[in-house]
Motif scaffolding. Structure first.
Motif, PDB file in Angstrom:
ATOM      1  N   LEU A 196       0.861  -1.177   0.000  1.00 29.88           N
ATOM      2  CA  LEU A 196       0.000   0.000   0.000  1.00 29.88           C
ATOM      3  C   LEU A 196       0.898   1.228   0.000  1.00 29.88           C
ATOM      4  N   ASP A 197       0.748   2.063  -1.036  1.00 31.54           N
ATOM      5  CA  ASP A 197       1.626   3.231  -1.158  1.00 31.54           C
ATOM      6  C   ASP A 197       1.239   4.357  -0.207  1.00 31.54           C
ATOM      7  N   ALA A 198      -0.047   4.456   0.116  1.00 30.03           N
ATOM      8  CA  ALA A 198      -0.480   5.505   1.042  1.00 30.03           C
ATOM      9  C   ALA A 198      -1.849   5.155   1.605  1.00 30.03           C
ATOM     10  N   VAL A 199      -2.090   5.628   2.815  1.00 32.82           N
ATOM     11  CA  VAL A 199      -3.425   5.606   3.405  1.00 32.82           C
ATOM     12  C   VAL A 199      -3.734   7.019   3.854  1.00 32.82           C
ATOM     13  N   VAL A 200      -4.940   7.474   3.542  1.00 38.49           N
ATOM     14  CA  VAL A 200      -5.392   8.805   3.938  1.00 38.49           C
ATOM     15  C   VAL A 200      -6.390   8.645   5.067  1.00 38.49           C
ATOM     16  N   LEU A 201      -6.004   9.098   6.252  1.00 38.37           N
ATOM     17  CA  LEU A 201      -6.845   8.967   7.449  1.00 38.37           C
ATOM     18  C   LEU A 201      -7.786  10.163   7.497  1.00 38.37           C
ATOM     19  N   ASN A 202      -8.873  10.067   6.758  1.00 39.22           N
ATOM     20  CA  ASN A 202      -9.777  11.191   6.570  1.00 39.22           C
ATOM     21  C   ASN A 202     -11.108  11.057   7.290  1.00 39.22           C
ATOM     22  N   ALA A 203     -11.660   9.858   7.367  1.00 34.85           N
ATOM     23  CA  ALA A 203     -13.020   9.673   7.881  1.00 34.85           C
ATOM     24  C   ALA A 203     -13.157  10.241   9.285  1.00 34.85           C
TER      25      ALA A 203
END
Length: 312
Positions: free
Chosen positions: A89-96
């Motif tokens: 996984l190149d990136a995870v966006v912790l947005n929720a």
């Protein structure tokens, strides 16, 4: 959005939490336009399908899929990561995130205050479960989406879950501050281990629905909403513009671990730029205590691969 050269995302796999609405939707749309394989992590599968439809109208060749993600239920996260079904996984966006307005304090299945559980603890645990996949990708990134609401709050480290004094707006602001503290502390700990993963914090500034373009069938802005929002456009912007700071933090080769990115004009609107975080967002003692409490509450550590089921 135009990024620096070399910032396209072909070949990158990126998970965006809360991608079926608001900032998360536009992050997913913009990443898809840059060529990324985007996984939309959403609690509601029907809304995720609508988001995918809306993105494909604008990006016909978009590579998209959805995975069910309920950050409020810690015990469900291993199944979400299994459903993601990727080796790297190149990136995870912790947005929720959620903002509750009612006066009643609500808790999740594990008994944790719901905003703190969803906005912070769920993301903390999610990163722990994604750690092997992030480690398998070169120069991977964890992007924490912060909030203006965190600027005016301080954590009560003896009452992280507002059990003694619950006020919805304050509890929300503290949950977002906890997220940002975690993002900075995660990068410090990754650097100390010599890890290749970077943790970067970004925020959308003042992003309003009334300044956000329609994305049917997901969201339609009426003429009345647009007209009401025009005066605010002097100092604020839409959610499509707010997403740009987050996308920049993911893809721009000039962004590095431990940085904070936000809109250029007073941190409220405009093109992305690097910001100096407020001192309470990088407080080492507070971050260390928050990390220890988060490990105790979730049963996992983002730097230690989970070996046992999450606590219920």
């Amino acid at each position: 959005m135009t990024l620096n050269s070399g910032c396209r995302a072909e070949g990158k796999t990126i998970l965006v939490t809360g991608a079926s609405a608001g900032i998360g939707y536009f992050v997913a749309e913009q990443l898809a336009a840059e060529g990324a394989d985007v996984a939309l992590g959403c609690r509601d599968a029907a809304k995720a399908d609508l988001a995918i439809q809306a993105i494909r109208v604008r990006v016909p060749a978009a590579r998209l899929r959805s995975v069910r993600l309920d950050l409020a239920d810690l015990s469900s996260l291993p199944a979400t990561v299994d459903a993601l079904d990727v080796e790297r996984l190149d990136a995870v966006v912790l947005n929720a995130g959620i903002l509750l307005s009612g006066p009643e304090r609500r808790v999740n299945a594990q008994g944790h205050e719901l905003m703190f559980a969803t906005n912070h603890l769920g993301h903390f645990a999610l990163v722990a479960h994604l750690a092997p996949m992030l480690a398998a990708a070169a120069h991977s990134r964890v992007i924490t989406v912060g909030s203006f609401a965190a600027r005016s709050e301080l954590l009560d480290l003896d009452d992280l879950q507002s059990a003694r004094d619950y006020r919805p707006k304050r509890t929300y602001g503290r949950s977002k501050l906890a997220q940002m503290l975690f993002g900075f502390e995660l990068d410090r700990r990754l650097r100390a281990r010599g890890a290749d993963t970077a943790s970067i914090i970004a925020h959308p500034g003042g992003a309003l629905d009334s300044l956000t373009p329609s994305r049917p069938p997901l969201f339609v802005r009426t003429t009345a909403q647009r007209l009401r929002g025009l005066p605010a456009g002097v100092v604020l912007h839409g959610k499509h513009a707010g997403a740009q700071s987050i996308v920049r933090a993911i893809l721009d080769t000039e962004s590095t671990g431990g940085q904070l990115w936000g809109p250029r004009v007073f941190g409220l609107r405009g093109r992305p730029r690097r910001e100096t975080p407020h001192a309470h967002m990088t407080d080492l003692e507070a971050a260390d205590r928050l990390w220890a409490a988060s490990v105790a509450l979730t049963g996992v550590d983002p730097l230690v691969r989970p070996a046992t089921p999450l606590r219920k």
